[in-house]
Write a protein that holds these residues in place. Sequence first.
Motif, PDB file in Angstrom:
ATOM      1  N   ALA A  85       1.078  -1.469  -0.054  1.00 50.98           N
ATOM      2  CA  ALA A  85       0.051   0.009  -0.044  1.00 50.98           C
ATOM      3  C   ALA A  85       0.835   1.296  -0.033  1.00 50.98           C
ATOM      4  O   ALA A  85       0.389   2.467  -0.079  1.00 50.98           O
ATOM      5  CB  ALA A  85      -0.859   0.057   1.280  1.00 50.98           C
ATOM      6  N   LYS A  86       2.255   1.137  -0.064  1.00 54.29           N
ATOM      7  CA  LYS A  86       3.266   2.024   0.110  1.00 54.29           C
ATOM      8  C   LYS A  86       2.909   3.181   0.978  1.00 54.29           C
ATOM      9  O   LYS A  86       2.867   4.319   1.072  1.00 54.29           O
ATOM     10  CB  LYS A  86       3.115   3.149  -1.207  1.00 54.29           C
ATOM     11  N   LEU A  87       2.762   2.507   2.232  1.00 56.30           N
ATOM     12  CA  LEU A  87       2.503   3.168   3.434  1.00 56.30           C
ATOM     13  C   LEU A  87       3.792   3.107   4.595  1.00 56.30           C
ATOM     14  O   LEU A  87       4.429   1.997   4.461  1.00 56.30           O
ATOM     15  CB  LEU A  87       1.246   2.643   4.067  1.00 56.30           C
ATOM     16  N   GLY A  88       4.104   4.188   5.316  1.00 54.13           N
ATOM     17  CA  GLY A  88       5.223   4.040   5.996  1.00 54.13           C
ATOM     18  C   GLY A  88       6.475   4.504   5.245  1.00 54.13           C
ATOM     19  O   GLY A  88       6.733   3.965   4.178  1.00 54.13           O
ATOM     20  N   ALA A  89       7.358   5.263   6.013  1.00 53.50           N
ATOM     21  CA  ALA A  89       8.372   5.577   5.122  1.00 53.50           C
ATOM     22  C   ALA A  89       9.572   4.706   4.999  1.00 53.50           C
ATOM     23  O   ALA A  89      10.198   4.641   3.826  1.00 53.50           O
ATOM     24  CB  ALA A  89       9.146   6.814   5.889  1.00 53.50           C
ATOM     25  N   ASN A  90       9.511   3.761   5.789  1.00 53.86           N
ATOM     26  CA  ASN A  90      10.550   2.700   5.714  1.00 53.86           C
ATOM     27  C   ASN A  90      10.368   1.571   6.503  1.00 53.86           C
ATOM     28  O   ASN A  90       9.335   1.448   7.180  1.00 53.86           O
ATOM     29  CB  ASN A  90      12.094   3.392   6.328  1.00 53.86           C
ATOM     30  N   LYS A  91      11.474   0.419   6.584  1.00 53.16           N
ATOM     31  CA  LYS A  91      10.830  -0.638   7.169  1.00 53.16           C
ATOM     32  C   LYS A  91      10.641  -0.435   8.841  1.00 53.16           C
ATOM     33  O   LYS A  91       9.731  -1.116   9.241  1.00 53.16           O
ATOM     34  CB  LYS A  91      12.224  -1.595   6.982  1.00 53.16           C
ATOM     35  N   THR A  92      11.398   0.336   9.559  1.00 52.47           N
ATOM     36  CA  THR A  92      11.257   0.531  10.926  1.00 52.47           C
ATOM     37  C   THR A  92       9.794   1.101  11.221  1.00 52.47           C
ATOM     38  O   THR A  92       9.058   0.772  12.056  1.00 52.47           O
ATOM     39  CB  THR A  92      12.422   1.381  11.398  1.00 52.47           C
ATOM     40  N   GLU A  93       9.574   1.984  10.307  1.00 48.25           N
ATOM     41  CA  GLU A  93       8.187   2.824  10.399  1.00 48.25           C
ATOM     42  C   GLU A  93       7.019   1.766  10.102  1.00 48.25           C
ATOM     43  O   GLU A  93       5.992   1.874  10.897  1.00 48.25           O
ATOM     44  CB  GLU A  93       7.977   3.910   9.653  1.00 48.25           C
ATOM     45  N   ARG A  94       7.518   1.019   9.109  1.00 47.89           N
ATOM     46  CA  ARG A  94       6.093  -0.134   8.921  1.00 47.89           C
ATOM     47  C   ARG A  94       6.027  -1.128   9.976  1.00 47.89           C
ATOM     48  O   ARG A  94       5.036  -1.433  10.383  1.00 47.89           O
ATOM     49  CB  ARG A  94       6.489  -0.823   7.626  1.00 47.89           C
ATOM     50  N   ARG A  95       7.212  -1.415  10.427  1.00 47.38           N
ATOM     51  CA  ARG A  95       7.132  -2.217  11.587  1.00 47.38           C
ATOM     52  C   ARG A  95       6.319  -1.675  12.868  1.00 47.38           C
ATOM     53  O   ARG A  95       5.690  -2.428  13.395  1.00 47.38           O
ATOM     54  CB  ARG A  95       8.558  -2.826  12.238  1.00 47.38           C
ATOM     55  N   GLN A  96       6.548  -0.535  13.061  1.00 47.36           N
ATOM     56  CA  GLN A  96       6.187   0.379  14.195  1.00 47.36           C
ATOM     57  C   GLN A  96       4.625   0.410  13.973  1.00 47.36           C
ATOM     58  O   GLN A  96       3.663   0.070  14.912  1.00 47.36           O
ATOM     59  CB  GLN A  96       6.745   1.741  14.358  1.00 47.36           C
ATOM     60  N   ILE A  97       4.216   0.663  12.723  1.00 45.38           N
ATOM     61  CA  ILE A  97       2.639   0.695  12.450  1.00 45.38           C
ATOM     62  C   ILE A  97       2.127  -0.732  12.456  1.00 45.38           C
ATOM     63  O   ILE A  97       1.065  -0.764  13.231  1.00 45.38           O
ATOM     64  CB  ILE A  97       2.468   1.197  11.025  1.00 45.38           C
ATOM     65  N   ALA A  98       2.716  -1.665  12.270  1.00 42.18           N
ATOM     66  CA  ALA A  98       2.198  -2.771  12.299  1.00 42.18           C
ATOM     67  C   ALA A  98       2.127  -3.257  13.782  1.00 42.18           C
ATOM     68  O   ALA A  98       0.862  -3.881  14.026  1.00 42.18           O
ATOM     69  CB  ALA A  98       3.243  -4.094  11.814  1.00 42.18           C
ATOM     70  N   LEU A  99       3.031  -2.985  14.712  1.00 43.86           N
ATOM     71  CA  LEU A  99       3.039  -3.396  15.960  1.00 43.86           C
ATOM     72  C   LEU A  99       1.718  -2.359  16.707  1.00 43.86           C
ATOM     73  O   LEU A  99       1.008  -2.850  17.426  1.00 43.86           O
ATOM     74  CB  LEU A  99       4.351  -2.697  16.913  1.00 43.86           C
ATOM     75  N   ASP A 100       1.565  -1.023  16.420  1.00 40.64           N
ATOM     76  CA  ASP A 100       0.443  -0.352  16.865  1.00 40.64           C
ATOM     77  C   ASP A 100      -0.953  -1.174  16.555  1.00 40.64           C
ATOM     78  O   ASP A 100      -1.673  -1.076  17.325  1.00 40.64           O
ATOM     79  CB  ASP A 100       0.532   1.111  16.289  1.00 40.64           C
ATOM     80  N   PHE A 101      -1.090  -1.671  15.226  1.00 37.24           N
ATOM     81  CA  PHE A 101      -2.353  -2.150  15.157  1.00 37.24           C
ATOM     82  C   PHE A 101      -2.408  -3.457  15.445  1.00 37.24           C
ATOM     83  O   PHE A 101      -3.510  -3.882  16.290  1.00 37.24           O
ATOM     84  CB  PHE A 101      -2.693  -2.253  13.604  1.00 37.24           C
ATOM     85  N   LEU A 102      -1.339  -3.827  15.700  1.00 36.32           N
ATOM     86  CA  LEU A 102      -1.228  -5.653  16.654  1.00 36.32           C
ATOM     87  C   LEU A 102      -1.822  -5.239  17.966  1.00 36.32           C
ATOM     88  O   LEU A 102      -2.684  -6.030  18.701  1.00 36.32           O
ATOM     89  CB  LEU A 102      -0.067  -6.310  16.617  1.00 36.32           C
TER      90      LEU A 102
END
Length: 276
Positions: free
Chosen positions: A105-122
């Motif tokens: 979905a081209k969301l999150g600036a980089n891998k770290t940010e994506r991992r953080q977003i994933a954690l937030d939603f988990l």
Amino acid sequence: MTDTQRYITVDDVSFGYEANQLTLDSISLIIGRGEFVAVIGPSGCGKSTLLRLLAGLVEPTRGKLTVDGQPICGPGLDRAVVFQDYSLFPWMTCRDNIVLALEQAKLGANKTERRQIALDFLSLVGLAQDGDKLPGQLSGGMRQRTAIARALAINAPILLMDEPFGALDEITRARQQDLLLDLWQGGQGDEKAGKTVFFVTHDVEEAVILGDRVMVMGTRPGRLVRDIQVTLPRPRTRMGSLQHPNFSPLRDLLLNELNLVVDELLLPGSSHGAHI
Ligand SMILES: Nc1ncnc2c1ncn2[C@@H]1O[C@H](COP(=O)(O)OP(=O)(O)O)[C@@H](O)[C@H]1O
Ligand SMILES: [Mg+2]
């Protein structure tokens, strides 16, 4: 009718998995932007098939579907799906399943940010401690919540949910219903944040607690038989809805409609029904 009121349209859609068999017959439906539509119907009536058509995973045999005036011709980032069988990649951790969806979905600036977003939603679905586990290491209900977290994380304007709380125990289900109400109501009135939800369930109470409208589907072939407005005030909570004087009459009306559909299925000599 304005474009906002006609956000998703299903216009005289029929569909068969095989040439000589009609799974859905002449479905017409209009969903407004920001609306929450719940769909109920007996098992096998075509609820998941209708959701697959909206997801763009199958094409109608006849008729057409549109989102925001554009024909649906395949899956798109405007529609997040929670599948009935969760559809997680079994070789990836729960967190990586979400990170992959964010990448797509081209969301999150980089891998770290994506991992953080994933954690937030988990965390939002109560799985903060489970991000590093593989789907096979989780219960069905936990896998289902991972799939919900993934759909919410990609922040699509349309959520297509196929019995998303079906595998959850009663308490977890109640919490997830309130979470979804909160998320959905939080965005209401905001063009960008307000989500449009198509929510399949076989649970009549859930349909009333969550939906603005409840569509009842009949079967053989699958068709829409009733479209009932849920006259409960917003914003809602699960408990507030259960205690509202309109709740029981709505639930009974819908149960009655479902009974009619099932009677028709079972009646000997019925044009649609199996002969018993
Ligand atoms: N991939 C498929 N191929 C052929 N028939 C299917 C397929 N998926 C579903 N069906 C049939 O289509 C009908 C509707 O299925 P489905 O949409 O899954 O119903 P529901 O979600 O309401 O239980 C059922 O008779 C089912 O057996
Ligand atoms: Mg189904």
